[in-house]
Scaffold this active site. Structure first.
Site, mmCIF file in Angstrom:
data_model
loop_
_atom_site.group_PDB
_atom_site.id
_atom_site.type_symbol
_atom_site.label_atom_id
_atom_site.label_comp_id
_atom_site.label_asym_id
_atom_site.label_seq_id
_atom_site.Cartn_x
_atom_site.Cartn_y
_atom_site.Cartn_z
ATOM 1 N N ASN A 91 50.015 -0.806 100.647
ATOM 2 C CA ASN A 91 50.015 -2.211 101.061
ATOM 3 C C ASN A 91 51.446 -2.744 101.114
ATOM 4 O OD1 ASN A 91 48.824 -4.927 101.499
ATOM 5 N ND2 ASN A 91 49.737 -5.353 99.506
ATOM 6 N N GLU A 92 51.793 -3.386 102.215
ATOM 7 C CA GLU A 92 53.114 -3.995 102.405
ATOM 8 C C GLU A 92 54.230 -3.026 102.011
ATOM 9 O OE1 GLU A 92 53.463 -7.996 100.886
ATOM 10 O OE2 GLU A 92 52.106 -8.749 102.428
ATOM 11 N N TYR A 158 51.291 -15.049 107.823
ATOM 12 C CA TYR A 158 50.939 -16.315 107.196
ATOM 13 C C TYR A 158 51.484 -17.486 108.003
ATOM 14 C CZ TYR A 158 49.527 -13.832 102.951
ATOM 15 O OH TYR A 158 48.893 -13.016 102.052
ATOM 16 N N GLU A 214 45.753 -10.009 105.784
ATOM 17 C CA GLU A 214 46.365 -11.147 105.072
ATOM 18 C C GLU A 214 46.764 -12.179 106.115
ATOM 19 O OE1 GLU A 214 49.158 -10.767 101.889
ATOM 20 O OE2 GLU A 214 48.447 -8.768 101.305
ATOM 21 N N GLN A 263 43.947 -16.228 100.027
ATOM 22 C CA GLN A 263 43.025 -15.419 99.222
ATOM 23 C C GLN A 263 41.655 -16.102 99.228
ATOM 24 O OE1 GLN A 263 44.509 -12.550 98.044
ATOM 25 N NE2 GLN A 263 46.478 -13.298 98.743
#
Length: 404
Positions: A91-92, A158, A214, A263
């Site tokens: 992840n990331e 985001y 995300e 989240q």
């Protein structure tokens, strides 16, 4: 795993600097998924973990036979193996997951995923770490080197109204900031389109899905809360962000196979906020409720005539829509009006369909309205009676800042 008193305790250096006692572990997470009747999505640690650790975790979860991990699972109270469909290998990894170059991660991914085994009839859907926002080079290199070893690639984006250093307030903002925020969230369409075009070079048959695992709004934390906990309120602005993104995801369902808001509870653009024993649902929750029947339905081609609103270099279309048809023949149309203060007359037509009956629901309010524990139902879904439909036509007036 194991007795909670014996579990390793550690300091969560990334988020909040508090003790993580691991009391919510593998068994607890799988039990939660069972109670929610949802598919677990597990992510293995490529940044500082090992191939053996990842392999043994999947054996612990899914092997239904005689093995060290299956025996250990039984000792910890679970005889039967679980089903785990979705497994992310890292992840990331371009950032906090190791600051890797795409070529290095792609080689690691090929190695690690080899040992994420299919045990019995559990078929793993293997997910590779994809790009951050518009890192098109990451997508290019990872697809080129490892595209044949994955079922999906992730992407993170985001919506931040201002700059990362000062993201702005979740509740105290003006119309200019509102339109700037919506403008930034609508960039999701451009990002999915561009990453999909790169994926098409290496996967023209769409065998590899894109997972936006995300997404959501990210503001400054609420005053007086731990900065590392990322607790923020949730207004009608966030409802419009959710509607915009869900319409975009639906329109790209040929490539986007999953999308996960980050989240769920009390963190960033959460669908639920809690305070002790109290719980409330946010405007974002209500948009998910309105849109849920798009899932497992058939995308219908749709468009809406728009005009630009906002100004100050952040022009956005005033409206957004999506349409799907369920197995029972019903059609779900979702329409969002991004205008902060203007309603619009909608004249709709269905090509090739006749409408026998129509019902509608609405979520609407001022751009900065939000629910509180003193007034948890200030914003909620209401019946919408102002819609006329028959034959191939429908007509309604969509209020400012609303989702129908």
């Amino acid at each position: 795993i194991g007795p909670k008193a014996n579990r390793k305790k550690m300091i969560n250096t990334h988020w909040g600097g508090v003790v993580e006692d691991n009391s919510f572990g593998t068994h607890e997470f799988m039990e939660l998924c069972a109670q929610l009747e949802c598919e677990p999505y597990i992510n293995g640690n490529v940044g500082s973990g090992t191939v053996q650790e990842m392999s043994e975790w999947m054996e612990y979860l899914t092997f239904d036979g005689v093995s060290p991990m299956a025996m250990l699972r039984a000792e910890n109270g679970r005889e039967e193996a679980w089903k785990v469909k979705y497994f992310g290998v890292g992840n990331e990894n371009w950032g906090c997951g190791g600051n890797m170059r795409p070529e290095y991660y792609a080689d690691l991914y090929r190695r690690f995923q080899t040992y994420v085994r299919n045990y019995g009839n559990n078929k793993v859907f293997k997910i590779a770490c994809g790009p951050n926002v518009d890192d098109y080079n990451w997508t290019q290199k990872v697809m080129e080197i490892a595209g044949g070893y994955m079922d999906a690639l992730t992407m993170h984006y985001y919506t931040v109204p201002d700059v990362w250093e000062d993201k702005g307030s979740a509740t105290d903002f003006d119309k200019k900031s509102y339109y700037r925020t919506i403008s930034k969230t609508l960039r999701m369409d451009e990002l999915i389109t561009n990453h999909s075009q790169i994926m098409n070079q290496y996967d023209p048959e769409n065998k590899v899905g894109l997972i936006v695992d995300e997404w959501g709004s990210w503001y400054n934390v609420e005053p007086g809360t731990n900065p590392g906990f990322l607790y923020q309120q949730n207004t009608m602005r966030d409802a419009m962000i959710a509607a915009a993104n869900l319409n975009i995801f639906n329109s790209h369902c040929d490539r986007v196979v999953m999308a996960n808001i980050a989240q769920t509870v009390n963190v960033l653009q959460a669908v639920v906020l809690t305070e002790g024993e109290k719980m409330l649902t946010t405007p974002t929750y209500h948009v998910f409720d309105l849109y849920k029947d798009h899932q497992d339905s058939q995308l219908l081609s749709s468009y809406i005539e728009t005009e630009n609103i906002g100004g100050d270099g952040f022009d956005i279309p005033n409206l957004s829509c999506s349409a799907s048809q369920g197995e029972d023949g019903s059609i779900l149309v979702t329409v969002a009006n991004f205008s902060a203060d203007k309603s619009y007359q909608i004249d709709g037509s269905f090509e090739g369909f006749n409408v026998n009956e129509c019902s509608a629901k609405i979520l609407t309010g001022r751009i900065d309205d939000y629910n509180t524990f003193d007034n948890p139902e200030k914003l909620s879904v209401k019946p919408f009676s102002g819609i006329g439909a028959g034959g191939q036509y429908m007509k309604f007036n969509i209020p400012a800042c609303s989702v129908v």
